[in-house]
Design a protein around this motif. Structure first.
Motif, mmCIF file in Angstrom:
data_model
loop_
_atom_site.group_PDB
_atom_site.id
_atom_site.type_symbol
_atom_site.label_atom_id
_atom_site.label_comp_id
_atom_site.label_asym_id
_atom_site.label_seq_id
_atom_site.Cartn_x
_atom_site.Cartn_y
_atom_site.Cartn_z
ATOM 1 N N TYR A 187 -24.801 26.374 6.441
ATOM 2 C CA TYR A 187 -25.008 25.956 7.770
ATOM 3 C C TYR A 187 -26.130 26.683 8.525
ATOM 4 C CZ TYR A 187 -20.108 24.017 7.217
ATOM 5 O OH TYR A 187 -19.083 23.386 6.743
ATOM 6 N N THR A 188 -26.660 25.979 9.325
ATOM 7 C CA THR A 188 -27.861 26.495 10.223
ATOM 8 C C THR A 188 -27.396 27.110 11.611
ATOM 9 O OG1 THR A 188 -28.149 24.293 11.232
ATOM 10 C CG2 THR A 188 -29.402 24.633 9.264
ATOM 11 N N THR A 189 -26.205 26.607 12.115
ATOM 12 C CA THR A 189 -25.767 27.411 13.187
ATOM 13 C C THR A 189 -24.196 27.803 13.249
ATOM 14 O OG1 THR A 189 -25.780 27.124 15.581
ATOM 15 C CG2 THR A 189 -25.267 25.152 14.275
ATOM 16 N N ASP A 190 -23.718 28.358 14.112
ATOM 17 C CA ASP A 190 -22.323 28.621 14.119
ATOM 18 C C ASP A 190 -21.494 27.452 14.461
ATOM 19 O OD1 ASP A 190 -22.941 31.128 13.900
ATOM 20 O OD2 ASP A 190 -22.587 31.772 15.824
ATOM 21 N N HIS A 191 -20.322 27.337 13.838
ATOM 22 C CA HIS A 191 -19.324 26.257 13.934
ATOM 23 C C HIS A 191 -18.132 27.000 14.335
ATOM 24 C CE1 HIS A 191 -21.518 23.086 12.214
ATOM 25 N NE2 HIS A 191 -22.222 23.889 11.508
ATOM 26 N N GLY A 192 -17.104 26.054 14.629
ATOM 27 C CA GLY A 192 -16.022 26.560 15.358
ATOM 28 C C GLY A 192 -15.725 26.003 16.643
ATOM 29 N N TYR A 193 -16.248 24.840 17.170
ATOM 30 C CA TYR A 193 -16.366 24.564 18.561
ATOM 31 C C TYR A 193 -15.367 23.467 18.658
ATOM 32 C CZ TYR A 193 -19.703 28.436 19.359
ATOM 33 O OH TYR A 193 -20.352 29.422 19.405
ATOM 34 N N ILE A 194 -15.460 22.979 19.872
ATOM 35 C CA ILE A 194 -14.950 21.788 20.522
ATOM 36 C C ILE A 194 -16.222 20.813 21.059
ATOM 37 C CG2 ILE A 194 -13.498 20.311 22.318
ATOM 38 C CD1 ILE A 194 -11.675 22.599 22.166
ATOM 39 N N PHE A 195 -16.233 19.488 20.706
ATOM 40 C CA PHE A 195 -17.342 18.653 21.375
ATOM 41 C C PHE A 195 -16.667 17.481 21.949
ATOM 42 C CE2 PHE A 195 -18.952 21.001 17.615
ATOM 43 C CZ PHE A 195 -20.298 21.117 17.770
ATOM 44 N N GLU A 196 -17.189 17.095 22.962
ATOM 45 C CA GLU A 196 -16.852 15.706 23.636
ATOM 46 C C GLU A 196 -17.590 14.591 23.141
ATOM 47 O OE1 GLU A 196 -15.727 14.667 28.222
ATOM 48 O OE2 GLU A 196 -17.283 16.078 27.835
ATOM 49 N N VAL A 197 -16.897 13.630 23.045
ATOM 50 C CA VAL A 197 -17.424 12.093 22.591
ATOM 51 C C VAL A 197 -16.891 10.996 23.252
ATOM 52 C CG1 VAL A 197 -17.363 10.459 20.560
ATOM 53 C CG2 VAL A 197 -17.176 13.069 20.210
ATOM 54 N N ASP A 198 -17.965 10.461 23.792
ATOM 55 C CA ASP A 198 -17.693 9.162 24.596
ATOM 56 C C ASP A 198 -17.774 7.970 23.580
ATOM 57 O OD1 ASP A 198 -17.872 7.094 26.169
ATOM 58 O OD2 ASP A 198 -18.957 7.935 27.788
ATOM 59 N N GLY A 199 -16.687 7.310 23.430
ATOM 60 C CA GLY A 199 -16.466 6.273 22.467
ATOM 61 C C GLY A 199 -17.402 4.838 22.926
ATOM 62 N N ALA A 200 -17.725 4.812 24.422
ATOM 63 C CA ALA A 200 -18.354 3.747 24.767
ATOM 64 C C ALA A 200 -19.860 3.825 24.677
ATOM 65 C CB ALA A 200 -17.860 3.385 26.268
ATOM 66 N N ASP A 201 -20.254 5.306 24.747
ATOM 67 C CA ASP A 201 -21.572 5.553 24.814
ATOM 68 C C ASP A 201 -21.834 6.887 24.097
ATOM 69 O OD1 ASP A 201 -24.294 5.907 25.130
ATOM 70 O OD2 ASP A 201 -24.403 5.809 27.505
ATOM 71 N N PRO A 202 -21.881 7.256 22.880
ATOM 72 C CA PRO A 202 -21.811 8.378 22.424
ATOM 73 C C PRO A 202 -23.067 9.036 22.547
ATOM 74 C CG PRO A 202 -21.167 6.674 20.747
ATOM 75 C CD PRO A 202 -21.587 5.936 21.782
ATOM 76 N N ARG A 203 -24.040 8.363 23.173
ATOM 77 C CA ARG A 203 -25.429 9.391 23.544
ATOM 78 C C ARG A 203 -25.287 9.946 24.856
ATOM 79 N NH1 ARG A 203 -29.449 8.944 20.036
ATOM 80 N NH2 ARG A 203 -29.173 7.682 18.314
ATOM 81 N N ARG A 204 -24.386 9.702 25.655
ATOM 82 C CA ARG A 204 -24.154 10.101 26.944
ATOM 83 C C ARG A 204 -23.485 11.596 26.765
ATOM 84 N NH1 ARG A 204 -20.415 11.198 30.651
ATOM 85 N NH2 ARG A 204 -18.586 10.428 29.674
ATOM 86 N N THR A 205 -22.862 11.681 25.456
ATOM 87 C CA THR A 205 -22.108 13.226 25.238
ATOM 88 C C THR A 205 -23.092 13.729 24.323
ATOM 89 O OG1 THR A 205 -20.607 12.054 24.067
ATOM 90 C CG2 THR A 205 -19.753 12.679 26.263
ATOM 91 N N GLY A 206 -23.740 13.140 23.368
ATOM 92 C CA GLY A 206 -24.646 13.967 22.383
ATOM 93 C C GLY A 206 -23.654 14.709 21.414
ATOM 94 N N ALA A 207 -24.492 15.914 21.061
ATOM 95 C CA ALA A 207 -23.725 16.768 20.102
ATOM 96 C C ALA A 207 -23.951 18.098 20.797
ATOM 97 C CB ALA A 207 -24.474 16.557 18.916
ATOM 98 N N VAL A 208 -23.008 18.465 21.800
ATOM 99 C CA VAL A 208 -23.390 19.810 22.535
ATOM 100 C C VAL A 208 -21.924 20.545 22.484
ATOM 101 C CG1 VAL A 208 -23.827 20.896 24.906
ATOM 102 C CG2 VAL A 208 -24.724 18.676 24.304
ATOM 103 N N PRO A 209 -21.983 21.670 21.893
ATOM 104 C CA PRO A 209 -20.752 22.352 21.604
ATOM 105 C C PRO A 209 -20.362 22.754 23.209
ATOM 106 C CG PRO A 209 -22.441 23.690 20.850
ATOM 107 C CD PRO A 209 -23.180 22.502 21.286
#
Length: 464
Positions: A187-209
């Motif tokens: 892994y290149t960064t730390d893991h163990g987080y929650i991410f928010e996902v918008d099913g209608a528009d995933p790019r609105r939420t992106g990949a932000v921990p």
């Protein structure tokens, strides 16, 4: 949530626990105030003593269902994603269904891939957290007739996306069940987080921990729709066991912006109870529940459950998994506890209710061995409320795997059985079920088979 014990050699499953006690094949008995768990519309007449009837063998060898029910396969691992982004990832896990425009349904699905996942979630520009992560989410959009209209990556580059939960504003919170840091497993960064996902528009939420919500082995979440407080379970595999958390957002009930704005992470302390497994009597009630600020939510040097919470300590519990909001309370599940693992007591499962208005914790249900060997049910995992009343529970163990229902009166019945044999005729193996959820109109049950990754849509006389 799926322990992956039957596929990756991780923690002991409940069937293995029962095997050691000579109780393999035994069903589950429930004691406690079952009626308070359910918010469906069925009455005391719901489902009787036999549920929807016996399961009928599926001639196609995929999914056995009661008479009058039918299924469609929506998606299978390895098949091409309709977006053209790559193959459908493996290890189908937690899932939720959201209403879309013009009768559409957005089905957001976790993929619990570790560093060695069979079919990783494709890396997509703008939707990837860590290119070395194999997990993530995909979203299936179904038209008004339930047909798959599109299937695409919703978030990639995460790890061990186990469960999560829906928010009142229509997004999915996907949880990483790992504490691996950068440099571990590539892994290149730390893991163990929650991410928010918008099913209608995933790019609105992106990949932000959502870092303020803590870095630990997340399992599931539930949101208080009145206050916006997010409750979180931790499925820790060894002592000290997991904690039950709440996150107090700086900007409650605002969707993506509110959770990204930060907040306070706290852990539950039950005065005088360091381990919930020591409580065995249903109806046991504890008032004056305390919430203690987590010293270091990022667990920079020390995992949260190992941190110093002061002279009074903190309350732990083994196998904290399912979590959902019902009525005015949050319910959370401890799948099992074993004193041999270091728990204070042994049980086959507990369901707890926390009432934030009264600051009261109550042991609502205790799972225990039953004498009816015809019943399915061990290692209960994912759980959801059924629209016709009662619960649907996914089974996660070895041997035959079921989705089973529980009526208000505590009657257990088989709803579905996985027929996909991944072993041999002499030594059959079946993947666990996960991610059971219902369409917004309550007419379709969606459920995943973890391996081989398969997503089913089940229709039938749910309200009969």
């Amino acid at each position: 949530m799926p322990e992956s014990g039957s596929t990756t050699g991780s923690p002991t499953t409940r069937r293995q626990l029962l095997a050691r006690s000579g109780a393999v094949g035994i069903g589950i008995a429930f004691s406690g105030a079952l009626s308070e768990l359910f918010t469906g519309t069925a009455t005391a007449q719901d489902l009787g003593h036999s549920g929807y009837g016996p399961l009928l063998p599926d001639p196609d060898g995929l999914l056995d269902l009661p008479e009058g029910f039918r299924y469609r396969v929506l998606s299978r691992e390895g098949d091409p994603l309709r977006s053209g982004e790559g193959p459908v990832p493996s290890n189908h896990d937690g899932m939720a269904a959201f209403a879309g425009r013009h009768g559409r349904v957005h089905l957001v699905r976790n993929h619990e891939n570790r560093a060695t996942g069979r079919v990783p979630v494709p890396v997509i520009d703008g939707l990837t957290y860590d290119p070395a992560g194999k997990g993530g989410c995909t979203v299936l959009t179904l038209d008004s007739r339930g047909r798959v209209e599109s299937e695409r990556v919703a978030i990639a580059g995460t790890a061990v996306n186990c469960a999560g939960g829906p928010t009142p504003w229509g997004t999915w919170l996907t949880c990483e069940e790992t504490e691996d840091k950068a440099g571990t497993s590539g892994y290149t960064t730390d893991h163990g987080y929650i991410f928010e996902v918008d099913g209608a528009d995933p790019r609105r939420t992106g990949a932000v921990p959502l870092t303020a919500m803590g870095r630990f082995q997340h399992e599931a979440i539930a949101v208080d729709p009145k206050r916006g407080v997010v409750y979180e379970t931790e499925d820790a595999f060894e002592r000290p066991f997991g904690l039950f958390y709440r996150f107090l957002p700086e900007k409650p009930l605002g969707g993506t912006g509110s959770l990204r704005a930060g907040g306070r992470l706290q852990a539950m302390r039950v005065p005088g109870v360091p381990d919930l497994s020591s409580i065995q009597e249903t109806g046991a009630r504890f008032d004056g529940i305390e919430w203690v600020d987590v010293p270091d939510p990022q667990a920079v040097t020390t995992p949260i459950r190992h941190q110093d919470f002061g002279p009074k300590g903190i309350t732990h519990a083994q196998k904290l998994e399912g979590c959902y909001w019902g009525g005015s309370s949050v319910y959370f599940v401890s799948s099992f506890a074993r004193s041999a693992d270091g728990s204070a007591g042994d049980h086959y499962g507990q369901i707890w209710r926390y009432d934030p208005d009264r600051r009261r914790l109550t042991l609502v249900i205790v799972f225990g061995p039953d004498t009816d060997v015809q019943l399915p049910g061990e290692s209960p995992d994912n759980i959801c409320l059924a629209p016709g009343g009662g619960l649907m529970v996914c089974e996660d163990g070895n041997g035959a795997q079921h989705v089973y229902g529980v009526t208000r009166r505590g009657e257990v019945y088989a709803m579905a059985r996985n027929r996909q044999n991944t072993g041999t005729a002499e030594e059959p193996e079946y993947g666990e079920f996960a991610g059971v959820t219902f369409s917004p109109d309550g007419r379709t049950m969606y459920v995943n088979c973890y391996t081989p990754g398969t997503t089913f849509a089940v229709t039938g006389p749910w309200r009969r």
